[in-house]
Write a protein that holds these residues in place. Structure first.
Motif, PDB file in Angstrom:
ATOM      1  N   ARG A  28      89.386 109.136 -26.015  1.00 35.69           N
ATOM      2  CA  ARG A  28      90.033 108.740 -24.589  1.00 35.69           C
ATOM      3  C   ARG A  28      90.256 107.712 -24.386  1.00 35.69           C
ATOM      4  NH1 ARG A  28      88.060 111.006 -19.608  1.00 35.69           N
ATOM      5  NH2 ARG A  28      88.803 109.050 -18.424  1.00 35.69           N
ATOM      6  N   LEU A  29      89.026 107.136 -24.035  1.00 36.74           N
ATOM      7  CA  LEU A  29      89.061 105.433 -23.474  1.00 36.74           C
ATOM      8  C   LEU A  29      89.637 104.499 -24.626  1.00 36.74           C
ATOM      9  CD1 LEU A  29      85.527 105.527 -21.952  1.00 36.74           C
ATOM     10  CD2 LEU A  29      87.832 105.222 -20.949  1.00 36.74           C
ATOM     11  N   ARG A  30      89.365 104.866 -26.030  1.00 39.40           N
ATOM     12  CA  ARG A  30      89.812 104.197 -27.289  1.00 39.40           C
ATOM     13  C   ARG A  30      91.432 104.084 -27.131  1.00 39.40           C
ATOM     14  NH1 ARG A  30      87.105 106.198 -31.457  1.00 39.40           N
ATOM     15  NH2 ARG A  30      85.455 104.844 -30.999  1.00 39.40           N
ATOM     16  N   GLN A  31      91.854 105.276 -26.973  1.00 38.48           N
ATOM     17  CA  GLN A  31      93.512 105.328 -26.777  1.00 38.48           C
ATOM     18  C   GLN A  31      93.881 104.929 -25.454  1.00 38.48           C
ATOM     19  OE1 GLN A  31      93.937 109.673 -26.582  1.00 38.48           O
ATOM     20  NE2 GLN A  31      93.747 109.926 -28.873  1.00 38.48           N
ATOM     21  N   MET A  32      93.303 104.583 -24.458  1.00 37.76           N
ATOM     22  CA  MET A  32      93.762 104.278 -23.312  1.00 37.76           C
ATOM     23  C   MET A  32      93.954 102.560 -23.494  1.00 37.76           C
ATOM     24  SD  MET A  32      92.032 106.123 -20.253  1.00 37.76           S
ATOM     25  CE  MET A  32      92.301 105.045 -18.990  1.00 37.76           C
ATOM     26  N   ALA A  33      92.724 102.047 -24.167  1.00 37.29           N
ATOM     27  CA  ALA A  33      92.761 100.703 -24.353  1.00 37.29           C
ATOM     28  C   ALA A  33      93.800 100.050 -25.442  1.00 37.29           C
ATOM     29  CB  ALA A  33      91.425 100.387 -25.190  1.00 37.29           C
ATOM     30  N   ASP A  34      94.082 101.187 -26.476  1.00 39.88           N
ATOM     31  CA  ASP A  34      95.118 100.754 -27.362  1.00 39.88           C
ATOM     32  C   ASP A  34      96.513 100.587 -26.773  1.00 39.88           C
ATOM     33  OD1 ASP A  34      93.641 100.593 -29.450  1.00 39.88           O
ATOM     34  OD2 ASP A  34      93.977 102.727 -30.391  1.00 39.88           O
ATOM     35  N   GLU A  35      96.771 101.699 -25.683  1.00 38.25           N
ATOM     36  CA  GLU A  35      97.947 101.581 -24.792  1.00 38.25           C
ATOM     37  C   GLU A  35      97.853 100.354 -24.117  1.00 38.25           C
ATOM     38  OE1 GLU A  35      97.966 105.100 -22.745  1.00 38.25           O
ATOM     39  OE2 GLU A  35      98.141 106.412 -24.576  1.00 38.25           O
ATOM     40  N   VAL A  36      97.012  99.889 -23.449  1.00 38.45           N
ATOM     41  CA  VAL A  36      96.896  98.705 -22.702  1.00 38.45           C
ATOM     42  C   VAL A  36      97.282  97.544 -23.643  1.00 38.45           C
ATOM     43  CG1 VAL A  36      95.448  97.140 -21.177  1.00 38.45           C
ATOM     44  CG2 VAL A  36      95.519  99.613 -20.833  1.00 38.45           C
ATOM     45  N   ARG A  37      96.454  97.377 -24.902  1.00 37.83           N
ATOM     46  CA  ARG A  37      96.708  96.284 -25.626  1.00 37.83           C
ATOM     47  C   ARG A  37      98.375  95.945 -26.078  1.00 37.83           C
ATOM     48  NH1 ARG A  37      95.329  91.485 -27.087  1.00 37.83           N
ATOM     49  NH2 ARG A  37      93.429  91.896 -27.344  1.00 37.83           N
ATOM     50  N   ALA A  38      98.868  97.396 -26.387  1.00 35.31           N
ATOM     51  CA  ALA A  38     100.412  97.275 -26.668  1.00 35.31           C
ATOM     52  C   ALA A  38     100.992  96.774 -25.466  1.00 35.31           C
ATOM     53  CB  ALA A  38     100.806  98.529 -27.325  1.00 35.31           C
ATOM     54  N   LEU A  39     100.905  97.320 -24.214  1.00 37.03           N
ATOM     55  CA  LEU A  39     101.485  96.749 -23.127  1.00 37.03           C
ATOM     56  C   LEU A  39     101.294  95.513 -22.808  1.00 37.03           C
ATOM     57  CD1 LEU A  39     103.275  97.515 -20.802  1.00 37.03           C
ATOM     58  CD2 LEU A  39     101.292  98.165 -19.496  1.00 37.03           C
ATOM     59  N   LEU A  40     100.021  94.966 -22.891  1.00 38.64           N
ATOM     60  CA  LEU A  40      99.604  93.560 -22.772  1.00 38.64           C
ATOM     61  C   LEU A  40     100.729  92.742 -23.889  1.00 38.64           C
ATOM     62  CD1 LEU A  40      97.921  91.169 -21.688  1.00 38.64           C
ATOM     63  CD2 LEU A  40      96.223  91.825 -23.324  1.00 38.64           C
ATOM     64  N   ASN A  41     100.763  92.871 -24.920  1.00 38.89           N
ATOM     65  CA  ASN A  41     101.305  92.278 -25.816  1.00 38.89           C
ATOM     66  C   ASN A  41     102.698  92.050 -25.462  1.00 38.89           C
ATOM     67  OD1 ASN A  41      98.894  91.528 -27.358  1.00 38.89           O
ATOM     68  ND2 ASN A  41      99.352  92.959 -28.786  1.00 38.89           N
ATOM     69  N   GLU A  42     103.449  93.230 -25.218  1.00 38.19           N
ATOM     70  CA  GLU A  42     104.756  93.568 -24.761  1.00 38.19           C
ATOM     71  C   GLU A  42     105.061  92.462 -23.422  1.00 38.19           C
ATOM     72  OE1 GLU A  42     107.880  96.777 -23.218  1.00 38.19           O
ATOM     73  OE2 GLU A  42     106.300  97.179 -24.645  1.00 38.19           O
ATOM     74  N   TYR A  43     104.202  92.615 -22.386  1.00 38.12           N
ATOM     75  CA  TYR A  43     104.437  91.964 -21.176  1.00 38.12           C
ATOM     76  C   TYR A  43     104.133  90.383 -21.507  1.00 38.12           C
ATOM     77  CZ  TYR A  43     103.273  91.091 -16.139  1.00 38.12           C
ATOM     78  OH  TYR A  43     103.122  90.619 -14.800  1.00 38.12           O
ATOM     79  N   ARG A  44     103.229  90.055 -22.061  1.00 36.89           N
ATOM     80  CA  ARG A  44     102.949  88.457 -22.168  1.00 36.89           C
ATOM     81  C   ARG A  44     104.241  88.010 -23.246  1.00 36.89           C
ATOM     82  NH1 ARG A  44      97.134  87.139 -24.230  1.00 36.89           N
ATOM     83  NH2 ARG A  44      96.712  87.548 -22.174  1.00 36.89           N
ATOM     84  N   ALA A  45     104.703  88.787 -24.088  1.00 36.01           N
ATOM     85  CA  ALA A  45     106.035  88.161 -24.593  1.00 36.01           C
ATOM     86  C   ALA A  45     107.193  88.085 -23.786  1.00 36.01           C
ATOM     87  CB  ALA A  45     106.289  89.221 -25.810  1.00 36.01           C
ATOM     88  N   ASP A  46     107.393  88.926 -22.974  1.00 34.89           N
ATOM     89  CA  ASP A  46     108.377  89.099 -22.006  1.00 34.89           C
ATOM     90  C   ASP A  46     108.149  87.903 -20.931  1.00 34.89           C
ATOM     91  OD1 ASP A  46     109.925  90.991 -23.034  1.00 34.89           O
ATOM     92  OD2 ASP A  46     109.092  92.646 -21.620  1.00 34.89           O
ATOM     93  N   LEU A  47     106.870  87.875 -20.408  1.00 36.27           N
ATOM     94  CA  LEU A  47     106.847  86.583 -19.354  1.00 36.27           C
ATOM     95  C   LEU A  47     106.691  84.964 -20.254  1.00 36.27           C
ATOM     96  CD1 LEU A  47     103.428  87.777 -17.605  1.00 36.27           C
ATOM     97  CD2 LEU A  47     105.865  87.709 -16.749  1.00 36.27           C
ATOM     98  N   GLU A  48     106.669  85.251 -21.521  1.00 36.57           N
ATOM     99  CA  GLU A  48     106.743  83.844 -22.017  1.00 36.57           C
ATOM    100  C   GLU A  48     108.258  83.475 -22.086  1.00 36.57           C
ATOM    101  OE1 GLU A  48     104.833  83.805 -25.931  1.00 36.57           O
ATOM    102  OE2 GLU A  48     102.766  83.868 -24.903  1.00 36.57           O
ATOM    103  N   ASN A  49     109.119  84.329 -22.253  1.00 34.76           N
ATOM    104  CA  ASN A  49     110.450  84.336 -22.422  1.00 34.76           C
ATOM    105  C   ASN A  49     111.172  83.794 -21.046  1.00 34.76           C
ATOM    106  OD1 ASN A  49     110.498  84.859 -25.335  1.00 34.76           O
ATOM    107  ND2 ASN A  49     110.981  86.818 -24.632  1.00 34.76           N
ATOM    108  N   ILE A  50     110.570  83.714 -19.934  1.00 33.30           N
ATOM    109  CA  ILE A  50     110.820  83.245 -18.702  1.00 33.30           C
ATOM    110  C   ILE A  50     110.875  82.074 -18.538  1.00 33.30           C
ATOM    111  CG2 ILE A  50     110.684  83.753 -16.065  1.00 33.30           C
ATOM    112  CD1 ILE A  50     109.926  86.450 -16.602  1.00 33.30           C
ATOM    113  N   GLN A  51     111.946  81.112 -18.433  1.00 29.70           N
ATOM    114  CA  GLN A  51     112.067  79.785 -18.385  1.00 29.70           C
ATOM    115  C   GLN A  51     112.249  79.405 -17.048  1.00 29.70           C
ATOM    116  OE1 GLN A  51     110.968  77.533 -20.780  1.00 29.70           O
ATOM    117  NE2 GLN A  51     110.988  79.430 -22.080  1.00 29.70           N
ATOM    118  N   ILE A  52     111.306  78.581 -16.229  1.00 33.40           N
ATOM    119  CA  ILE A  52     111.668  77.903 -15.062  1.00 33.40           C
ATOM    120  C   ILE A  52     112.084  76.621 -15.147  1.00 33.40           C
ATOM    121  CG2 ILE A  52     110.443  77.851 -12.728  1.00 33.40           C
ATOM    122  CD1 ILE A  52     108.481  80.003 -13.472  1.00 33.40           C
TER     123      ILE A  52
END
Length: 169
Positions: A28-52
């Protein structure tokens, strides 16, 4: 365990209970960690695309890394929890299954050692009495010419220390 059932301490105390619980929680925890890892990669990529306006080179990437750091820490904590859940059964086995066996073995070894020491101390007493007796007889009349180094102090009828040791031997 069924889906709706809740784990209790009684379940864990049954043979294999901690192993089963640990395996279920790890998965159960391994699945949660995998989900968080996938979300982290997506979130970080979206944040990098924001230019200020006014960003220097790599400023967007650094800002994205720092902003997503709590999510990365959550993933690390979940991976640590997977490892801790894996140790649950081994710790139970070590502390509640193997420990009583080790203590029984140690108690048996201790009893054998006590018995061996008791036997050795009796053997030492006999050996010491024999050595004293031999030493005394050698000192009392080694050549039979009357030139003894030591003469017996006790009379023939009175018991002395060597007689006591000989009786004990």
């Amino acid at each position: 365990m069924t889906e709706n059932a809740r784990w209790t301490s009684d379940h864990l105390m049954k043979p294999g209970g901690t192993a089963l619980y640990g395996a279920q929680q790890r998965e159960r925890l391994r699945q949660m960690a995998d989900e968080v890892r996938a979300l982290l990669n997506e979130y970080r990529a979206d944040l990098e695309n924001i230019q200020i306006e006014g960003d220097k080179p790599f400023a967007a990437r650094i800002r994205a890394y720092l902003a997503s750091r709590p999510l990365a820490q959550l993933e690390n904590d979940l991976r640590d929890a997977v490892n801790h859940a894996g140790k649950l059964d081994s710790e139970f086995q070590k502390r509640y299954v193997e420990l009583p066996k080790k203590r029984a073995e140690n108690a048996e070894k201790k009893e054998l050692e006590k018995a061996r020491k008791k036997g050795l101390s009796a053997a030492r007493t006999v050996n010491a009495a024999g050595q004293l007796n031999g030493l005394t007889s050698a000192l009392a009349e080694p050549t039979g010419d009357g030139k003894a180094v030591l003469k017996k102090t006790g009379t023939d009828g009175d018991p002395n220390f060597l007689d006591f040791l000989e009786k004990r031997a």
